[in-house]
Design a protein around this motif. Structure first.
Motif, PDB file in Angstrom:
ATOM      1  N   LEU A 114       0.813  -1.211   0.000  1.00 31.60           N
ATOM      2  CA  LEU A 114       0.000   0.000   0.000  1.00 31.60           C
ATOM      3  C   LEU A 114       0.852   1.268   0.000  1.00 31.60           C
ATOM      4  O   LEU A 114       0.450   2.286  -0.574  1.00 31.60           O
ATOM      5  CB  LEU A 114      -0.955  -0.015   1.196  1.00 31.60           C
ATOM      6  CG  LEU A 114      -1.970  -1.170   1.186  1.00 31.60           C
ATOM      7  CD1 LEU A 114      -2.916  -1.067   2.373  1.00 31.60           C
ATOM      8  CD2 LEU A 114      -2.759  -1.205  -0.117  1.00 31.60           C
ATOM      9  N   LEU A 115       2.019   1.216   0.598  1.00 32.82           N
ATOM     10  CA  LEU A 115       2.928   2.362   0.511  1.00 32.82           C
ATOM     11  C   LEU A 115       3.383   2.569  -0.940  1.00 32.82           C
ATOM     12  O   LEU A 115       3.455   3.701  -1.426  1.00 32.82           O
ATOM     13  CB  LEU A 115       4.134   2.157   1.421  1.00 32.82           C
ATOM     14  CG  LEU A 115       3.895   2.318   2.925  1.00 32.82           C
ATOM     15  CD1 LEU A 115       5.146   1.924   3.709  1.00 32.82           C
ATOM     16  CD2 LEU A 115       3.494   3.747   3.268  1.00 32.82           C
ATOM     17  N   GLY A 116       3.677   1.464  -1.613  1.00 32.05           N
ATOM     18  CA  GLY A 116       4.071   1.561  -3.016  1.00 32.05           C
ATOM     19  C   GLY A 116       2.930   2.031  -3.900  1.00 32.05           C
ATOM     20  O   GLY A 116       3.134   2.786  -4.858  1.00 32.05           O
ATOM     21  N   TRP A 117       1.721   1.595  -3.587  1.00 30.47           N
ATOM     22  CA  TRP A 117       0.522   1.995  -4.335  1.00 30.47           C
ATOM     23  C   TRP A 117       0.326   3.508  -4.224  1.00 30.47           C
ATOM     24  O   TRP A 117       0.131   4.194  -5.222  1.00 30.47           O
ATOM     25  CB  TRP A 117      -0.659   1.217  -3.779  1.00 30.47           C
ATOM     26  CG  TRP A 117      -1.972   1.434  -4.453  1.00 30.47           C
ATOM     27  CD1 TRP A 117      -2.288   2.345  -5.408  1.00 30.47           C
ATOM     28  CD2 TRP A 117      -3.174   0.699  -4.206  1.00 30.47           C
ATOM     29  NE1 TRP A 117      -3.607   2.242  -5.756  1.00 30.47           N
ATOM     30  CE2 TRP A 117      -4.172   1.238  -5.042  1.00 30.47           C
ATOM     31  CE3 TRP A 117      -3.496  -0.355  -3.346  1.00 30.47           C
ATOM     32  CZ2 TRP A 117      -5.479   0.761  -5.039  1.00 30.47           C
ATOM     33  CZ3 TRP A 117      -4.802  -0.836  -3.354  1.00 30.47           C
ATOM     34  CH2 TRP A 117      -5.784  -0.294  -4.196  1.00 30.47           C
ATOM     35  N   ARG A 118       0.395   4.016  -3.001  1.00 27.60           N
ATOM     36  CA  ARG A 118       0.216   5.458  -2.793  1.00 27.60           C
ATOM     37  C   ARG A 118       1.302   6.241  -3.524  1.00 27.60           C
ATOM     38  O   ARG A 118       1.008   7.260  -4.187  1.00 27.60           O
ATOM     39  CB  ARG A 118       0.252   5.777  -1.306  1.00 27.60           C
ATOM     40  CG  ARG A 118       0.344   7.276  -0.975  1.00 27.60           C
ATOM     41  CD  ARG A 118       0.329   7.494   0.526  1.00 27.60           C
ATOM     42  NE  ARG A 118       0.587   8.878   0.887  1.00 27.60           N
ATOM     43  CZ  ARG A 118       1.791   9.347   1.214  1.00 27.60           C
ATOM     44  NH1 ARG A 118       2.852   8.546   1.186  1.00 27.60           N
ATOM     45  NH2 ARG A 118       1.940  10.614   1.560  1.00 27.60           N
ATOM     46  N   LYS A 119       2.548   5.799  -3.426  1.00 27.76           N
ATOM     47  CA  LYS A 119       3.641   6.512  -4.086  1.00 27.76           C
ATOM     48  C   LYS A 119       3.423   6.587  -5.589  1.00 27.76           C
ATOM     49  O   LYS A 119       3.646   7.639  -6.211  1.00 27.76           O
ATOM     50  CB  LYS A 119       4.973   5.828  -3.791  1.00 27.76           C
ATOM     51  CG  LYS A 119       6.164   6.539  -4.430  1.00 27.76           C
ATOM     52  CD  LYS A 119       7.470   5.837  -4.127  1.00 27.76           C
ATOM     53  CE  LYS A 119       8.651   6.620  -4.696  1.00 27.76           C
ATOM     54  NZ  LYS A 119       8.549   6.870  -6.154  1.00 27.76           N
ATOM     55  N   THR A 120       2.977   5.492  -6.171  1.00 22.91           N
ATOM     56  CA  THR A 120       2.739   5.475  -7.618  1.00 22.91           C
ATOM     57  C   THR A 120       1.640   6.454  -7.998  1.00 22.91           C
ATOM     58  O   THR A 120       1.759   7.171  -9.000  1.00 22.91           O
ATOM     59  CB  THR A 120       2.374   4.049  -8.075  1.00 22.91           C
ATOM     60  OG1 THR A 120       3.518   3.206  -7.897  1.00 22.91           O
ATOM     61  CG2 THR A 120       1.959   4.032  -9.537  1.00 22.91           C
ATOM     62  N   MET A 121       0.583   6.515  -7.212  1.00 25.63           N
ATOM     63  CA  MET A 121      -0.507   7.442  -7.529  1.00 25.63           C
ATOM     64  C   MET A 121      -0.060   8.896  -7.356  1.00 25.63           C
ATOM     65  O   MET A 121      -0.484   9.772  -8.110  1.00 25.63           O
ATOM     66  CB  MET A 121      -1.731   7.133  -6.667  1.00 25.63           C
ATOM     67  CG  MET A 121      -2.324   5.758  -6.928  1.00 25.63           C
ATOM     68  SD  MET A 121      -3.991   5.510  -6.256  1.00 25.63           S
ATOM     69  CE  MET A 121      -4.971   6.310  -7.542  1.00 25.63           C
ATOM     70  N   LEU A 122       0.795   9.157  -6.376  1.00 27.51           N
ATOM     71  CA  LEU A 122       1.308  10.516  -6.200  1.00 27.51           C
ATOM     72  C   LEU A 122       2.296  10.879  -7.311  1.00 27.51           C
ATOM     73  O   LEU A 122       2.352  12.031  -7.746  1.00 27.51           O
ATOM     74  CB  LEU A 122       1.977  10.651  -4.835  1.00 27.51           C
ATOM     75  CG  LEU A 122       1.057  10.580  -3.615  1.00 27.51           C
ATOM     76  CD1 LEU A 122       1.868  10.681  -2.325  1.00 27.51           C
ATOM     77  CD2 LEU A 122      -0.016  11.669  -3.650  1.00 27.51           C
ATOM     78  N   ASP A 123       3.074   9.888  -7.772  1.00 27.63           N
ATOM     79  CA  ASP A 123       4.000  10.136  -8.872  1.00 27.63           C
ATOM     80  C   ASP A 123       3.260  10.390 -10.187  1.00 27.63           C
ATOM     81  O   ASP A 123       3.779  11.063 -11.081  1.00 27.63           O
ATOM     82  CB  ASP A 123       4.936   8.937  -9.051  1.00 27.63           C
ATOM     83  CG  ASP A 123       5.970   8.817  -7.945  1.00 27.63           C
ATOM     84  OD1 ASP A 123       6.153   9.802  -7.200  1.00 27.63           O
ATOM     85  OD2 ASP A 123       6.575   7.735  -7.814  1.00 27.63           O
TER      86      ASP A 123
END
Length: 241
Positions: A114-123
């Motif tokens: 989920l941390l990776g998911w959020r980072k991708t959406m912010l990127d």
């Protein structure tokens, strides 16, 4: 370019394929008859770049074709509509979300995903505008399967499993959407400071907001708030389900 016919308008092309065209994931890909070296994968990579640079509002098949250096007609050998390009681009960037190697600790596995998911959406902030669509691409489904199966390993099943998985997904999507909207403003830091100043100046009216540091980046950054909330969901929701 020489030999190319003038591309039809996007509206006319989409009408030709129906206003509610079948999802790109629910039909077989027709082999391209294009003589170019252009590929669907290459189109998608350029589409992601265009979306990152200009957002969904500026994304058109004509602009995408200009970015690649071909005519719109050339694109239509590989993708039928702009909507298909968006679905493909969305799934492409979700391939950047690393699937954790299961280490036996479901909490750390879920947290890492989920941390990776959020980072991708912010990127790629344009992704937050597409989450209401039925996402059936292989990258999205692989990560959804991972989340479901990891939580199922805790003993969750049926509606409880679906509800808690959706809770995690909505937490990531909701926070990413709010942060993306806020951070895209050119004056975001100044606006953040002014928002906190308003709370501080009216502490008698909003005592709880003041005490909790609402809008105060000095007390807790967006990253810290997200991670703390995620840990609370894991320990208080899943462990007590």
């Amino acid at each position: 370019m020489a030999g190319d016919q003038e591309a039809p308008s996007e509206d006319s092309h989409q009408r030709a394929h129906g206003s509610a065209a079948t999802s790109v994931w629910l039909r077989e890909e027709v082999p391209s008859r294009s003589r170019r070296t252009l590929t669907r994968e290459g189109i998608v990579v350029e589409a992601v770049g265009l979306l990152d640079d200009q957002g969904i509002g500026r994304m058109t098949m004509r602009r995408l074709a200009e970015r690649i250096g071909v005519t719109s007609t050339a694109l239509y050998w590989h993708v039928k509509t702009k909507e298909e390009v968006l679905d493909l681009a969305f799934d492409h960037v979700f391939g950047f979300v690393e699937i954790p190697r299961a280490d036996g600790d479901w909490r750390s596995d879920v947290r890492a995903l989920l941390l990776g998911w959020r980072k991708t959406m912010l990127d790629h902030p344009w992704t937050t505008a597409l989450v209401g669509r039925p996402m059936l691409g292989p990258n999205v489904l692989a990560r959804t399967e991972y989340l479901y199966s990891t939580l199922a390993g805790t003993g969750l099943s049926g509606i409880e499993l679906s509800a808690i998985t959706q809770l995690f997904a909505n937490y990531v999507i909701g926070t990413a959407a709010a942060e993306s909207t806020w951070h895209q403003a050119e004056t975001a830091p100044e606006q953040q400071a002014l928002a906190w100043q308003r709370i501080e100046d009216n502490r008698d009216v909003y005592p709880t907001l003041y005490q909790s540091g609402h809008f105060d980046e000095q007390r807790a950054s967006s990253d810290e708030l997200f991670e703390h909330g995620l840990d609370m969901l894991i320990t208080r929701v899943v462990d007590t389900a």
